[in-house]
Structure formats: C-alpha cells, structure tokens
Scaffold this motif. Structure first.
Motif, PDB file in Angstrom:
ATOM      1  N   UNK A  65       0.836  -1.205   0.000  1.00  0.00           N
ATOM      2  CA  UNK A  65       0.000   0.000   0.000  1.00  0.00           C
ATOM      3  C   UNK A  65       0.868   1.252   0.000  1.00  0.00           C
ATOM      4  N   UNK A  66       1.864   1.282   0.886  1.00  0.00           N
ATOM      5  CA  UNK A  66       2.763   2.443   0.954  1.00  0.00           C
ATOM      6  C   UNK A  66       3.512   2.627  -0.365  1.00  0.00           C
ATOM      7  N   UNK A  67       4.006   1.526  -0.925  1.00  0.00           N
ATOM      8  CA  UNK A  67       4.784   1.620  -2.165  1.00  0.00           C
ATOM      9  C   UNK A  67       3.942   2.158  -3.312  1.00  0.00           C
ATOM     10  N   UNK A  68       2.776   1.543  -3.574  1.00  0.00           N
ATOM     11  CA  UNK A  68       1.995   1.924  -4.753  1.00  0.00           C
ATOM     12  C   UNK A  68       1.365   3.303  -4.593  1.00  0.00           C
TER      13      UNK A  68
ATOM     14  N   UNK B 147      15.182   1.870  -5.728  1.00  0.00           N
ATOM     15  CA  UNK B 147      15.417   1.218  -4.435  1.00  0.00           C
ATOM     16  C   UNK B 147      14.099   0.705  -3.847  1.00  0.00           C
ATOM     17  N   UNK B 148      13.060   1.530  -3.938  1.00  0.00           N
ATOM     18  CA  UNK B 148      11.774   1.147  -3.371  1.00  0.00           C
ATOM     19  C   UNK B 148      11.183  -0.068  -4.089  1.00  0.00           C
ATOM     20  N   UNK B 149      11.444  -0.203  -5.387  1.00  0.00           N
ATOM     21  CA  UNK B 149      10.938  -1.360  -6.136  1.00  0.00           C
ATOM     22  C   UNK B 149      11.573  -2.645  -5.634  1.00  0.00           C
TER      23      UNK B 149
ATOM     24  N   UNK C 232      -1.966   3.160  -8.907  1.00  0.00           N
ATOM     25  CA  UNK C 232      -2.841   3.056  -7.734  1.00  0.00           C
ATOM     26  C   UNK C 232      -3.806   1.885  -7.876  1.00  0.00           C
ATOM     27  N   UNK C 233      -4.302   1.661  -9.096  1.00  0.00           N
ATOM     28  CA  UNK C 233      -5.220   0.548  -9.322  1.00  0.00           C
ATOM     29  C   UNK C 233      -4.568  -0.795  -9.060  1.00  0.00           C
ATOM     30  N   UNK C 234      -3.318  -0.954  -9.509  1.00  0.00           N
ATOM     31  CA  UNK C 234      -2.586  -2.198  -9.250  1.00  0.00           C
ATOM     32  C   UNK C 234      -2.395  -2.392  -7.751  1.00  0.00           C
TER      33      UNK C 234
END
Length: 401
Positions: free
Chosen positions: A88-91, A104-106, A169-171
């Motif tokens: 949730x935080x990432x997307x 890095x986040x990926x 966001x949808x993913x």
C-alpha cells in the motif's frame, strides 16, 4: 471433471483459488504498470524502466524464502499484514518518487511482495489428499496462466485511457484486495495430522535440501527460463518480418493452450515425471523457430503451450511432497525464488542467442535451456541416496521414473 469437482468441494478451496487469482493477476501486472509509469510518467527510456523491473524481480526472488520462513515461524496473517502494508505504501508513493528512489523502493517492494502464489501452493498441500493434489496443482497452474494473460493486458488497456499514476494506484488496490482476502480466509498452512511434526521443530537443512530437492528446484528454474525466452523469441521473430503487432495474439494462443493442457493433465489417471514433461517442453519449443509469420507461429506454439501448465503443476507437486511440514513455507519460497530467477535470466540468455544468430535461435536457446534443466534434474534424482526420514505427511516422490 470429477477430479476437479472433488478438489473444489474441499472446504475453503474455491474461495482461496478465487481470491488468490485476484492477487496474482495484480502481481503479474506490476512490472507492466511500473514500466508504463517510468516511460510515460517520468518520460525516461525503456532501459530505465527495465532497471526498475529488474529491481522488483530481484526483490521477489530474494524475498520468497524469507517470507516462507516467516510464515513457518510467525504464521500467515502476520506475514500478510506486513506485506500488504508495504505494498500500500509503495503503490501510493509511486507517483511522487524520483527515479533513483523508485529503483530502491521497487527492490524493497519485491522483497516484501504479497506471497499469493506461495501461499496458494502451501495451502493446497495442506488441504488436499495425495489423490487430489495433482488436480489441485493443475488448477493452480491454470490460475497462474490466466493471471499472466489478463494482468498485463488490463494494465495496457487502462493506460490508454488513464494516467500512469492512476494505473499504479489501481494495481496497488488490487494487490491490497487480494492480500486482505487471503488473510480473511486464513487457509491452513499445515494439515491437521502434520501439527505434531511441525511442533517438533525445524528439521536440519541437510535433511531436506538434498539431491531430489535440488533437482526439483533446478527444473523449476529451467521451466521459467524457457518460458521467458519463448516470449522474447516470439517478439523477435515477428519483428523480423514486420508483424510485431501480432505478438499479442501469439502470446494469447500460447496461454490458452497452456490452460487447456493444464486442465487435461489434471484428470489423467497417473502423473508423468517432471523431467519428462520439461524435456518434452524443450523439444517441442525448438522447432517453433521454423515458423516465419504469425499464423504459423500460432500453430507452432500450441505444442509448447499444452505442456507448460502440466510442467509447472508437476514441479509444484514435487516440491510440496518433498518439503517437511515445519519448513514447507521456506521450501515453497525457494521454488518461487528459482522460478523468479528463471524469468529474470531466461530473456537475457535468449536475447544473446538471437543477437548472435537469428530469431529462430531464440526458440532453440529456450528449448535447450529446458532440456538442460530436465537432464540435470533427472541425473540428480537418479543419483540421490535414500534420504533421512523427516516428519512429513506427503508421500515420497520420485522425479526420475
């Protein structure tokens, strides 16, 4: 279809397959969503997009065994809570991340990806009997094929009418829904008669990571290396003759053939050995390079497609049977890692073959990768000494017969 009715009649099986299909479809779309965001949203090159995809894939490969071990020790819901929150935080943050931070986040997002596929496999092993398991894993493989057909296609269609931010966001929302659904179902990770074996503690790694397990993991790697190479070879072949726009049609034919093959395999009266299925898949893949336009290529990939889901199903079945209950999560995580590594390395290896020869060389390289893995797995399993007994419910599996 009696076998499938029996499997779907297992309490909790139908809801599990349904909600995990949602999660897996969203997860298979994540690379495409990030690629489109980097190219369209950040207006960077496809090479930059490939870097983000590689970081995510590397994270998934390394995170599989880690998350599996956490499921074994901490329980399913704890792992799902952590991974869903990370996703949730990432997307939500993707649209505001600069490229370097996104890279890095990926990797972190891949490392802590919701383990929908691994959970499905572990739950199937716990919820089914030995007679039901092959049909159940066939359904799981068909589910995986459907997710690869639908997920990226939906993202591409949405990107044509929505901004890359909304697509991301949808993913993320779909991954959240799938992960939360699995947590609500909370499927068992061990069968009732495995509880005593599991509380006895973790068996030493040398007891279960023997030649047979290495053989199964090698064939898991070889299967996905072949499949990712075939995708690249299809594009290269059609690009050479100016028909690259038809690549999607060929890929869909390949996927539908795999679905059909998986459904047929699940109702067979006796299983086929993993090495034979993978070796046959490699053999029928090599001559696909003789097709030089999209209609003939559609015909050529049907044989490979029919063997794809059965091969994936028998690999999953073999790994689950070899895994002791106390470490099943870690073992299935290792299988996911091996398959992720195959996907990551198959395309570059086949790409080199195409660059050094002709597009048909891509199919040959992919097929030979599968044949090599099948032969290696066969030889390892034949040379395997009798394993030390471990407290494990599943029946022994012989990969070499």
């Amino acid at each position: 279809m009696t076998r499938y009715r029996q499997v779907l009649a297992v309490p909790g099986m139908a809801p599990l397959l349904g909600v995990s299909l949602l999660a897996r479809t969203a997860i298979t779309a994540d690379v495409m969503a990030l690629t489109l965001y980097v190219v369209l949203g950040l207006e960077l090159s496809y090479a930059a997009a490939g870097g983000v995809a590689a970081a995510l894939t590397a994270g998934v490969a390394l995170g599989g065994p880690l998350l599996g071990r956490m499921i074994d020790s901490r329980g399913l819901r704890t792992v799902l809570l952590v991974t869903v929150l990370v996703q949730v935080v990432f997307w939500l943050g993707v649209p505001i991340m600069p490229y370097g931070f996104l890279l890095v986040a990926s990797f972190v997002a891949g490392l802590l990806m919701v383990p929908a596929q691994a959970v499905s496999r572990q739950a199937i092993a716990a919820m089914t009997t030995a007679e039901q398991r092959r049909a159940a894993f066939a359904l799981e493989s068909v589910q995986g094929e459907l997710s690869y057909i639908v997920g990226p296609a939906v993202v591409i269609l949405c990107a044509a009418t929505m901004s890359p931010d909304v697509v991301a966001w949808g993913v993320g929302a779909a991954i959240l829904a799938g992960g939360a659904g699995i947590a609500l179902l909370n499927p068992p990770m061990r069968a009732k008669d495995e509880a005593d074996a599991a509380t006895a503690g973790r068996p030493p790694r040398r007891q279960w990571l023997g030649a047979e397990m290495i053989a199964a993991l090698t064939m898991a790697f070889g299967t996905t290396a072949l499949l990712s190479g075939v995708d690249l070879a299809i594009v290269a072949t059609l690009r050479e003759v100016g028909q690259v726009s038809w690549a999607a049609v060929v890929v869909v034919v390949f996927g539908v053939s795999s679905v059909v093959g998986g459904l047929i395999y699940g109702v067979l009266t006796r299983p086929l050995p993993t090495w034979l299925l993978l070796g046959s898949l490699g053999l029928v893949t090599i001559p696909a390079g003789l097709a030089h336009d999209w209609p003939w290529l559609c015909v050529a990939v049907v044989g490979s497609g029919l063997l794809t889901a059965p091969t994936l199903a028998t690999v999953a079945d073999a790994v689950s049977r070899l895994a002791p209950p106390g470490v099943r999560g870690e073992v299935i995580g290792l299988q996911s890692a091996a398959q992720s590594a195959g996907f990551a390395l198959g395309s570059p290896l086949v790409g080199v073959a195409i660059d050094l020869s002709v597009p048909a060389g891509g199919f040959a390289a992919a097929g030979l990768a599968g044949l090599t893995a099948a032969l290696t797995g066969h030889l390892l399993s034949r040379r395997s000494p009798t394993r030390t007994a471990v407290p494990c419910r599943p029946d022994p599996v012989d990969l070499s017969y």
